[in-house]
Design an enzyme around this catalytic site. Structure first.
Site, PDB file in Angstrom:
ATOM      1  N   GLU A  56       0.795  -1.226   0.000  1.00 14.45           N
ATOM      2  CA  GLU A  56       0.000   0.000   0.000  1.00 14.45           C
ATOM      3  C   GLU A  56       0.827   1.275   0.000  1.00 14.45           C
ATOM      4  O   GLU A  56       0.276   2.373   0.047  1.00 14.45           O
ATOM      5  CB  GLU A  56      -0.947  -0.002   1.209  1.00 14.45           C
ATOM      6  CG  GLU A  56      -1.946  -1.151   1.172  1.00 14.45           C
ATOM      7  CD  GLU A  56      -2.984  -1.109   2.285  1.00 14.45           C
ATOM      8  OE1 GLU A  56      -2.894  -0.203   3.159  1.00 14.45           O
ATOM      9  OE2 GLU A  56      -3.893  -1.955   2.280  1.00 14.45           O
ATOM     10  N   THR A  70       0.246   1.485  10.602  1.00 11.42           N
ATOM     11  CA  THR A  70       0.287   1.148   9.176  1.00 11.42           C
ATOM     12  C   THR A  70       0.452   2.379   8.299  1.00 11.42           C
ATOM     13  O   THR A  70       0.756   2.266   7.112  1.00 11.42           O
ATOM     14  CB  THR A  70      -0.999   0.421   8.742  1.00 11.42           C
ATOM     15  OG1 THR A  70      -2.138   1.237   9.051  1.00 11.42           O
ATOM     16  CG2 THR A  70      -1.138  -0.917   9.461  1.00 11.42           C
ATOM     17  N   GLY A 128      -5.882   0.413  15.467  1.00 15.42           N
ATOM     18  CA  GLY A 128      -6.288  -0.382  16.616  1.00 15.42           C
ATOM     19  C   GLY A 128      -7.654  -0.077  17.175  1.00 15.42           C
ATOM     20  O   GLY A 128      -8.016  -0.600  18.233  1.00 15.42           O
ATOM     21  N   THR A 186      -8.860   6.417  16.200  1.00 15.12           N
ATOM     22  CA  THR A 186      -7.444   6.321  15.854  1.00 15.12           C
ATOM     23  C   THR A 186      -7.091   7.099  14.594  1.00 15.12           C
ATOM     24  O   THR A 186      -7.860   7.173  13.637  1.00 15.12           O
ATOM     25  CB  THR A 186      -7.016   4.852  15.679  1.00 15.12           C
ATOM     26  OG1 THR A 186      -7.950   4.198  14.822  1.00 15.12           O
ATOM     27  CG2 THR A 186      -6.979   4.146  17.016  1.00 15.12           C
ATOM     28  N   ASN A 232     -13.525   6.001  13.771  1.00 14.75           N
ATOM     29  CA  ASN A 232     -14.844   5.936  14.395  1.00 14.75           C
ATOM     30  C   ASN A 232     -14.743   5.663  15.892  1.00 14.75           C
ATOM     31  O   ASN A 232     -13.726   5.197  16.401  1.00 14.75           O
ATOM     32  CB  ASN A 232     -15.673   4.829  13.744  1.00 14.75           C
ATOM     33  CG  ASN A 232     -14.934   3.509  13.744  1.00 14.75           C
ATOM     34  OD1 ASN A 232     -13.988   3.330  12.996  1.00 14.75           O
ATOM     35  ND2 ASN A 232     -15.340   2.578  14.592  1.00 14.75           N
ATOM     36  N   ASP A 272     -18.543   2.422  11.223  1.00 15.91           N
ATOM     37  CA  ASP A 272     -17.117   2.388  10.889  1.00 15.91           C
ATOM     38  C   ASP A 272     -16.782   3.386   9.787  1.00 15.91           C
ATOM     39  O   ASP A 272     -15.974   3.104   8.902  1.00 15.91           O
ATOM     40  CB  ASP A 272     -16.689   0.969  10.486  1.00 15.91           C
ATOM     41  CG  ASP A 272     -15.184   0.827  10.368  1.00 15.91           C
ATOM     42  OD1 ASP A 272     -14.453   1.539  11.059  1.00 15.91           O
ATOM     43  OD2 ASP A 272     -14.731  -0.004   9.545  1.00 15.91           O
ATOM     44  N   CYS A 295      -9.935 -12.152   9.400  1.00 12.83           N
ATOM     45  CA  CYS A 295      -8.760 -12.650   8.677  1.00 12.83           C
ATOM     46  C   CYS A 295      -9.111 -13.687   7.618  1.00 12.83           C
ATOM     47  O   CYS A 295      -8.451 -13.752   6.578  1.00 12.83           O
ATOM     48  CB  CYS A 295      -7.755 -13.269   9.651  1.00 12.83           C
ATOM     49  SG  CYS A 295      -6.865 -12.063  10.669  1.00 12.83           S
ATOM     50  N   MET A 322      -1.116 -16.878  13.476  1.00 13.03           N
ATOM     51  CA  MET A 322      -2.355 -17.425  14.031  1.00 13.03           C
ATOM     52  C   MET A 322      -2.128 -17.693  15.515  1.00 13.03           C
ATOM     53  O   MET A 322      -1.713 -18.769  15.929  1.00 13.03           O
ATOM     54  CB  MET A 322      -2.734 -18.707  13.281  1.00 13.03           C
ATOM     55  CG  MET A 322      -3.961 -19.425  13.854  1.00 13.03           C
ATOM     56  SD  MET A 322      -5.417 -18.392  13.864  1.00 13.03           S
ATOM     57  CE  MET A 322      -6.324 -19.139  15.206  1.00 13.03           C
TER      58      MET A 322
END
Length: 712
Positions: free
Chosen positions: A89, A185, A201, A264, A284, A329, A638, A678
């Site tokens: 990205e 990120t 987060g 955030t 949000n 969101d 995920c 995981m």
């Protein structure tokens, strides 16, 4: 009206005028060599020094060697294969002939910008189990250049400074409050001797903030908290922002601080040299469902807002809340850009914003005054916006926690426009937006309780998951689209639109050559005519492109660069809709083009479709119901809606583990695959829960196998 009453009135409308002059901030000396503030502001044509190219973040390049007359000669100059097969990205940066980029897992690479020779590489060695608290893949959106250093925020919450020439570590700072609920990120920004960064987060237990660090030492200079803390503790600890936090606390209900509150600052950050303000978008409020943790019916300031603070001190100056009571969101983290436009017959210095909620906003960049908003995509969460205040009239049906019924929102949480950068051309006056049309169902979870791990949204995902029904899936797919949208911010209207097969297409770049470049989810890199949207050129990238391109010159030759690599939250969560634009795979590369380039990519491996061959279902209806509920809460983020993965993470319908109870327990409870990301869910689940999830997966696999056998 006295000053106190005026400030309260402005707060009620969601925008505040300029606060008292801030106290002088700590002394920080900006760099005088290497990349400086003056260089970023001047934005010399051949270089790309910050995430949005210059402080305006318009992503417009004055380069014009590549134009409609020469675009047919554009070819691959060089490429670099990446060792991170996740979503890519980042926007690369270029200075002094060196191209810098981050990749997934927060790695940083430096290349000779003309030849592609790798100069150095840096791996921050992010623990793979960090994925358990990363909502949206192990992505990274770019680095910052400042002085003699390169800066990157790492997925596990560090801000890292590297020597720009060698890639050696200069300093590393833990920038997040803890490494349980926070990630980074976004791309850092640099100005006035400061490195600016927030965090992700919000779906976990994070409290949003924007922080500034000394570029030379990594020392924290200031921090603006988006969400107020516990009022019983007072607000003196917020320093210059004590009054702002006290005012915000009145708009929250319940004990919001125990879950962090969200808000955030995971992407958009803009420094405005004209006003000496830092503008940023906030996420949000949390949980999404306001009733789940009784956060009340207030606006929950300063979430889902554009906020401005003094660059030197971080003191609050103004805010405009785009989505009060956000329960869908609708982050306001989409990129913000600055521009000078004639609005209502008057020249205005404005901030332009097209956030997730589907409205395009024009705000005064100095005061936050609302100047207008119009929907740029289909929306049903409001019945309109007050033309004077910008306050939305919320559709009563959209308050799903009150109706107790599912609400299918347009846009949904993926957003009418998310983090994918938009661009603007002063030649056309148009803003080029990667737009989405994606509906999302919302249903409040009854008697929801927080958990020690995983998402904390307060939603009931199982009943609204995609059913194993051919007609429903076809209807949902038909309604899920995307587009390249050219928007006139003065007229507040579409100029032209290029329909796409699906959503989640890449960011855009506008150039003085009259072009708009964009990659798409179908694996193409395309150039369009900036005036008409006419398609002029394309290149098969072999993988979906979500990142934004950039352009630069070396020795008088213009190059265009873009990171290719399919992934991110759409691929992880969207289930059967993830491949709407066509079957794609992740082949992560940096692609660089120039006129006369004759490079070739190696042939891609053939696409293969795994055949469903599940074990027989032997569970009970009660186990499937329980397993479906747990899967929706803990696993779907995920492994995909209704257990259909997009391709980046394992599709659990095909997993050999679902046939063996002990194997499933060892993975879900014992953490046998923690080294692959995981982690153990023993903090929230019991062995019987892992068994229920297993039976749900077996049931889902058999349902979809039956659809395949019927030719679905």
């Amino acid at each position: 009206m006295n000053r106190f009453v005026a400030v309260l009135a402005a707060l009620a409308l969601g925008a505040c005028s300029r606060a008292d002059e801030p106290a002088a901030g700590p002394a920080v000396s900006p760099p005088t060599a290497g990349v400086t503030d003056a260089m970023i502001a001047a934005a010399a044509g051949g270089e790309w020094l910050t995430h949005g190219r210059d402080y305006s973040e318009q992503r417009f390049s004055p380069l014009q060697q590549i134009d409609p007359a020469t675009i047919g000669e554009l070819g691959l100059a060089w490429f670099a294969d990446l060792d991170t097969a996740r979503g890519q990205e980042a926007t690369p940066l270029m200075h002094d002939g060196v191209l810098y980029t981050s990749t997934a897992w927060s790695k940083v690479l430096a290349f000779d910008a003309a030849t592609g020779r790798q100069i150095w590489a840096y791996d921050p060695k992010v623990p793979r189990e960090t994925l358990a608290r990363a909502c949206c893949d192990a992505v990274n959106r770019g680095v910052a250049l400042y002085g003699d250093k390169v800066y990157v925020g790492t997925l596990d919450g560090r801000l890292v400074a590297l020597d720009a020439k060698t890639g050696k570590l200069a300093w590393s700072k833990l920038a997040v409050p803890d490494q349980d609920s926070y990630t980074i990120t976004g791309a850092p920004r640099a100005a006035k001797g400061l490195i600016l960064i927030g965090s992700g987060g919000a779906e976990y237990k994070a409290r949003g903030y924007l922080a500034a660090f000394d570029w030379a030492t990594g020392k924290e200079v200031w921090r603006f908290n988006v969400v107020p803390g516990n009022p019983e503790d007072g607000f003196a600890g917020e320093g210059v922002n004590a009054k702002a936090m006290e005012a915000a606390a009145k708009t929250w209900g319940g004990e919001w601080w125990t879950l962090g509150g969200g808000g955030t600052v995971w992407d958009s950050i803009v420094y405005d040299p004209r006003t000496d303000l830092v503008l940023f978008g906030t996420g949000n409020a949390e949980p999404w469902n306001p009733a789940a943790h009784d956060r009340g019916e207030g606006d929950a300031l300063y979430t889902a807002s554009v906020v401005a603070v003094d660059a030197s001190t971080g003191q609050y100056r103004w805010h405009f809340q785009e989505t009060p009571e956000d329960r869908w969101d609708f982050d306001s983290n989409a990129p913000i850009m600055l521009a000078d436009l004639e609005i209502g017959g008057k020249q205005r210095h404005v901030a332009l914003h097209a956030p997730k909620n589907g409205y395009f906003y024009v705000l005064d960049a100095e005061t936050g005054e609302f100047l207008g908003a119009r929907p740029f995509a289909t929306q049903n969460w409001t019945t309109g916006i007050d033309p004077k205040t910008g306050k939305p009239a919320i559709n009563p049906e959209a308050r799903y926690e009150k109706t107790g019924k599912p609400f299918i929102a347009l846009p949904g949480g993926f957003g009418a426009h998310s983090w994918h950068p938009m661009s603007m051309s002063p030649q056309t006056g148009l803003v080029y937006i990667p737009a989405n049309e994606v509906a999302v169902p919302y249903l409040a979870k009854k008697d929801w309780k927080e958990s020690a791990i995983g998402y904390q949204t307060g939603l009931d995902g199982a009943p609204v998951s995609m059913p194993a029904d051919r007609a429903v899936r076809s209807q949902a797919a038909a309604a899920t689209t995307g587009s390249l949208l050219a928007w006139d911010p003065v007229k507040q209207a579409r100029a032209w639109v290029v329909p796409m097969k699906g959503p989640w297409n890449g960011g855009t770049l506008a150039t003085a050559g009259g072009l708009v470049f964009q990659g798409n989810a179908g694996g193409e890199f395309v150039a369009y005519d900036a005036k008409t949207g006419g398609r002029l050129w394309s290149f098969p990238a072999q993988t979906g492109i979500v990142a934004a391109p950039m352009t630069y010159t070396v020795d008088g030759e213009q190059y265009v660069a873009v990171l290719a690599g399919w992934g991110g939250v759409w691929d992880l969560v969207a289930g059967t809709l993830a491949s709407k634009a066509g079957p794609v795979r992740n082949i992560s590369r940096l692609l660089v083009f120039k006129l006369g380039g004759d490079g070739k990519l190696p042939a891609p491996p053939p696409l293969s479709k795994a055949v469903l061959d599940p074990p027989a279902f032997k569970g009970t209806a009660q186990q499937v119901a329980r397993g479906g509920d747990l899967y929706a809460r803990y696993c779907s983020v995920c492994h995909g809606d209704a257990a259909v993965a997009g391709g980046l993470n394992p599709d659990l319908r095909h997993s050999g583990a679902i046939g063996y109870p002990d194997t499933m327990k060892s993975i879900v409870i014992d953490g046998a695959l923690s080294h692959n990301g995981m982690v153990s869910f023993a903090k929230a689940l019991r062995p019987a829960d892992a068994e229920a999830i297993r039976h749900y997966l077996v049931k889902r696999a058999n349902e979809d196998k039956a659809l395949e056998n019927r030719g679905s």
